[in-house]
Design a protein around this motif. Structure first.
Motif, PDB file in Angstrom:
ATOM      1  N   UNK A 253       0.905  -1.136   0.063  1.00  0.00           N
ATOM      2  CA  UNK A 253      -0.075  -0.041   0.133  1.00  0.00           C
ATOM      3  C   UNK A 253       0.801   1.185  -0.171  1.00  0.00           C
ATOM      4  N   UNK A 254       0.415   2.281  -0.319  1.00  0.00           N
ATOM      5  CA  UNK A 254       1.172   3.714  -0.097  1.00  0.00           C
ATOM      6  C   UNK A 254       1.671   3.865   1.084  1.00  0.00           C
ATOM      7  N   UNK A 255       0.901   3.525   2.234  1.00  0.00           N
ATOM      8  CA  UNK A 255       1.581   3.600   3.535  1.00  0.00           C
ATOM      9  C   UNK A 255       2.695   2.785   3.871  1.00  0.00           C
ATOM     10  N   UNK A 256       2.602   1.751   3.191  1.00  0.00           N
ATOM     11  CA  UNK A 256       3.695   0.487   3.492  1.00  0.00           C
ATOM     12  C   UNK A 256       4.857   1.064   2.727  1.00  0.00           C
ATOM     13  N   UNK A 257       4.751   1.445   1.668  1.00  0.00           N
ATOM     14  CA  UNK A 257       5.852   2.024   0.716  1.00  0.00           C
ATOM     15  C   UNK A 257       6.568   3.101   1.243  1.00  0.00           C
ATOM     16  N   UNK A 258       5.627   3.964   1.917  1.00  0.00           N
ATOM     17  CA  UNK A 258       6.330   5.160   2.604  1.00  0.00           C
ATOM     18  C   UNK A 258       7.182   4.623   3.946  1.00  0.00           C
ATOM     19  N   UNK A 259       6.812   3.861   4.689  1.00  0.00           N
ATOM     20  CA  UNK A 259       7.461   3.423   5.760  1.00  0.00           C
ATOM     21  C   UNK A 259       8.814   2.565   5.316  1.00  0.00           C
ATOM     22  N   UNK A 260       8.634   1.676   4.230  1.00  0.00           N
ATOM     23  CA  UNK A 260       9.687   1.207   3.771  1.00  0.00           C
ATOM     24  C   UNK A 260      10.988   1.988   3.294  1.00  0.00           C
ATOM     25  N   UNK A 261      10.469   3.155   2.470  1.00  0.00           N
ATOM     26  CA  UNK A 261      11.186   4.112   1.940  1.00  0.00           C
ATOM     27  C   UNK A 261      11.743   5.029   3.161  1.00  0.00           C
ATOM     28  N   UNK A 262      11.347   5.343   4.010  1.00  0.00           N
ATOM     29  CA  UNK A 262      11.727   5.996   5.413  1.00  0.00           C
ATOM     30  C   UNK A 262      12.892   5.011   6.024  1.00  0.00           C
ATOM     31  N   UNK A 263      12.518   3.849   6.130  1.00  0.00           N
ATOM     32  CA  UNK A 263      13.545   3.102   6.774  1.00  0.00           C
ATOM     33  C   UNK A 263      15.105   2.760   5.759  1.00  0.00           C
ATOM     34  N   UNK A 264      14.524   2.887   4.516  1.00  0.00           N
ATOM     35  CA  UNK A 264      15.844   2.903   3.740  1.00  0.00           C
ATOM     36  C   UNK A 264      16.550   4.115   3.677  1.00  0.00           C
ATOM     37  N   UNK A 265      15.921   5.281   3.962  1.00  0.00           N
ATOM     38  CA  UNK A 265      16.628   6.321   3.875  1.00  0.00           C
ATOM     39  C   UNK A 265      17.300   6.567   5.098  1.00  0.00           C
ATOM     40  N   UNK A 266      16.797   6.149   6.372  1.00  0.00           N
ATOM     41  CA  UNK A 266      17.532   6.095   7.736  1.00  0.00           C
ATOM     42  C   UNK A 266      18.574   5.402   7.783  1.00  0.00           C
ATOM     43  N   UNK A 267      18.398   4.245   7.104  1.00  0.00           N
ATOM     44  CA  UNK A 267      19.580   3.213   7.207  1.00  0.00           C
ATOM     45  C   UNK A 267      20.565   3.705   6.189  1.00  0.00           C
ATOM     46  N   UNK A 268      20.363   4.653   5.224  1.00  0.00           N
ATOM     47  CA  UNK A 268      21.560   4.977   3.941  1.00  0.00           C
ATOM     48  C   UNK A 268      21.284   6.495   3.830  1.00  0.00           C
ATOM     49  N   UNK A 269      21.707   7.139   5.099  1.00  0.00           N
ATOM     50  CA  UNK A 269      21.470   8.831   5.035  1.00  0.00           C
ATOM     51  C   UNK A 269      22.307   9.160   3.775  1.00  0.00           C
ATOM     52  N   UNK A 270      23.392   8.875   3.439  1.00  0.00           N
ATOM     53  CA  UNK A 270      24.254   9.328   2.607  1.00  0.00           C
ATOM     54  C   UNK A 270      23.851   9.107   1.040  1.00  0.00           C
ATOM     55  N   UNK A 271      23.095   8.191   0.980  1.00  0.00           N
ATOM     56  CA  UNK A 271      22.504   7.611  -0.334  1.00  0.00           C
ATOM     57  C   UNK A 271      21.137   7.648  -0.657  1.00  0.00           C
ATOM     58  N   UNK A 272      20.435   8.061   0.521  1.00  0.00           N
ATOM     59  CA  UNK A 272      19.008   8.129   0.131  1.00  0.00           C
ATOM     60  C   UNK A 272      18.121   9.402   0.836  1.00  0.00           C
ATOM     61  N   UNK A 273      17.337   9.698   0.302  1.00  0.00           N
ATOM     62  CA  UNK A 273      16.459  10.892   0.794  1.00  0.00           C
ATOM     63  C   UNK A 273      15.021  10.624   0.672  1.00  0.00           C
ATOM     64  N   UNK A 274      14.273  10.912   1.756  1.00  0.00           N
ATOM     65  CA  UNK A 274      12.607  10.865   1.398  1.00  0.00           C
ATOM     66  C   UNK A 274      12.170  12.081   1.884  1.00  0.00           C
ATOM     67  N   UNK A 275      11.463  12.711   0.890  1.00  0.00           N
ATOM     68  CA  UNK A 275      10.887  14.145   1.152  1.00  0.00           C
ATOM     69  C   UNK A 275       9.308  14.149   0.587  1.00  0.00           C
ATOM     70  N   UNK A 276       8.348  14.772   0.990  1.00  0.00           N
ATOM     71  CA  UNK A 276       7.189  15.092   0.511  1.00  0.00           C
ATOM     72  C   UNK A 276       7.099  16.131  -0.387  1.00  0.00           C
ATOM     73  N   UNK A 277       6.697  15.961  -1.744  1.00  0.00           N
ATOM     74  CA  UNK A 277       6.623  16.787  -2.791  1.00  0.00           C
ATOM     75  C   UNK A 277       5.167  17.409  -3.091  1.00  0.00           C
ATOM     76  N   UNK A 278       4.292  17.015  -2.339  1.00  0.00           N
ATOM     77  CA  UNK A 278       2.730  17.525  -2.548  1.00  0.00           C
ATOM     78  C   UNK A 278       2.049  16.892  -1.759  1.00  0.00           C
ATOM     79  N   UNK A 279       0.485  16.831  -2.064  1.00  0.00           N
ATOM     80  CA  UNK A 279      -0.402  16.167  -1.303  1.00  0.00           C
ATOM     81  C   UNK A 279      -1.730  16.050  -2.258  1.00  0.00           C
ATOM     82  N   UNK A 280      -2.102  14.836  -1.948  1.00  0.00           N
ATOM     83  CA  UNK A 280      -3.350  14.590  -2.756  1.00  0.00           C
ATOM     84  C   UNK A 280      -4.649  15.441  -2.491  1.00  0.00           C
TER      85      UNK A 280
END
Length: 434
Positions: free
Chosen positions: A11-38
């Motif tokens: 789901x979108x929520x699960x994707x966001x959680x997984x992406x946040x974990x990836x960005x936290x694990x690799x802060x030099x290589x990954x970044x998660x940001x919000x670019x708008x809202x539905x």
């Protein structure tokens, strides 16, 4: 790369959680940001990967690739592919390139189409939703004036203008059929790795995709869209593809690839044999689609207007009833134009069995989708016609699967193929010096 493993559609929520974990694990290589809202206020998340991506855009001399997932609510594989690609590119970086993944372009639509792991075409259609064209983020600019564009579209076009991607990839999927790729500009040499991946993973190549009818094909399953300023947009598009967000990247000399992969595969869309009488076949398909649509339209009359949730309309018992009914009406309104194309003077006198198979599948899914979405509303309203429509949807799903000898493509296999094609498109674009 190897991505084969058991998985479901996130789901979108699960994707966001997984992406946040990836960005936290690799802060030099990954970044998660919000670019708008539905429209409903759901966040639109962008995961950026690469040594230059954590700054938000590529460094001077570097390139950007933008991957868009979830543009169609009923095509959920893209989010899983985006996440798999991000993980791969952290392990195997693409030198000089930042990759950006819009994890779900339409979270509101995704909330209405609920399909974590369907076990049959009927299971897939039980909770089916696909918004009408004006409410689809990528298609909206081709149907609405600029002052009426939804916020998801505006966020996407702003992102394209910010990143100026050399390559934009839109991840799509079809319920039943084969795999194919649509390009806004040809990417020389893409047909070879695309075909190789499909063969290795036992996914048929859709050689005459109805979505790309009449478009140039530099290789099996590869189709090049009309150039902006031309009139050859194909018969199956009430929208103008050249006004979609796919072409927005052209403002920055970019190219867009749309990568389609099936949930259920059928070899009937990969059959190169000549069809004995295409025009007669198309007349038959048009007649069936017209009759099927009439059955759905008759039941639609009892569902009331497409009132907004919370109004006095009986459909308000389902918060998504208004959206579902708008989608039903949009789908039914497409059908007369499509059947006119199938039976008009432009119908081909010669065609392959694959072409007729693709058209057959296209027609079946139109009436089936309208019926499935209407069924959700009738059930929520407690309409006495709901059981009859339920039987109709069940029968149509069984006929669809039987006619095309449908075989399930595991989610991980869908992701593997889509990922390979995205990376191949990037490699070929780099090789071509674009």
């Amino acid at each position: 790369m190897t991505l084969i493993r058991d998985m479901c559609y996130p789901t979108p929520h699960e994707l966001a959680l997984a992406a946040r974990a990836l960005a936290d694990e690799h802060p030099a290589l990954a970044r998660l940001r919000q670019i708008g809202a539905s429209r409903a206020g759901e966040p639109l998340w962008l995961l950026s990967v690469g040594s230059t991506a954590t700054a938000g855009a590529a460094a001077p001399g570097a390139a950007n690739v933008l991957v868009v997932a979830g543009a169609h609510a009923n095509e959920p594989v893209g989010g899983a592919t985006a996440l798999a690609l991000a993980r791969h590119l952290i392990r195997v970086p693409a030198a000089g390139t930042a990759w950006h993944f819009l994890l779900c372009a339409d979270p509101d639509g995704a909330a209405l189409h609920r399909t974590p792991r369907p076990y049959s075409l009927l299971d897939y259609h039980r909770n089916f939703f696909r918004p009408p064209g004006p409410e689809q983020p990528e298609w909206a600019p081709s149907l609405l004036p600029p002052d009426r564009l939804p916020p998801e579209t505006l966020a996407l076009t702003r992102l394209i203008d910010e990143l100026r991607p050399a390559l934009q990839v839109s991840l799509h999927g079809t319920d039943l059929g084969g795999s194919w790729v649509q390009l806004t500009r040809d990417i020389p040499g893409l047909a070879e790795p695309f075909g190789k991946s499909a063969a290795e993973l036992h996914i048929p190549v859709e050689t005459s995709a109805s979505d790309a009818s009449g478009w140039p094909s530099p290789g099996a399953g590869i189709f090049v869209m009309p150039e902006p300023g031309t009139t050859d947009d194909g018969p199956f598009h009430p929208e103008d593809t050249r006004l979609s967000t796919w072409y927005h990247a052209h403002r920055h000399a970019g190219t867009t690839a749309i990568v389609e992969v099936p949930m259920w595969a059928s070899d009937l869309v990969d059959d190169p044999a000549p069809h004995p009488d295409p025009r007669a076949a198309l007349r038959g398909l048009a007649g069936r689609l017209t009759a099927d649509a009439a059955r759905v339209a008759a039941l639609r009359e009892g569902a009331g207007g497409a009132a907004e949730p919370g109004a006095t309309d009986p459909g308000a018992t389902d918060p998504g009833a208004a959206a579902l009914l708008r989608a039903v009406d949009w789908t039914l309104a497409l059908i007369p134009r499509i059947t006119a194309e199938w039976t008009g003077p432009g119908a081909p006198a010669e065609a392959t069995a694959a072409y007729i198979g693709s058209i057959d599948a296209f027609g079946r899914r139109l009436s089936l989708r309208a019926a499935a979405m209407l069924l959700r509303v009738l059930r929520a309203q407690g309409q006495p016609t709901a059981p009859a429509l339920d039987r109709l949807v069940t029968g149509w799903c069984e006929e669809f699967a039987d006619r095309f000898q449908a075989r399930w493509v595991p989610v991980a296999t869908q992701v593997e193929h889509q990922s390979r094609v995205v990376l191949a498109a990037y490699d070929r674009l780099v090789a071509a010096g674009r």
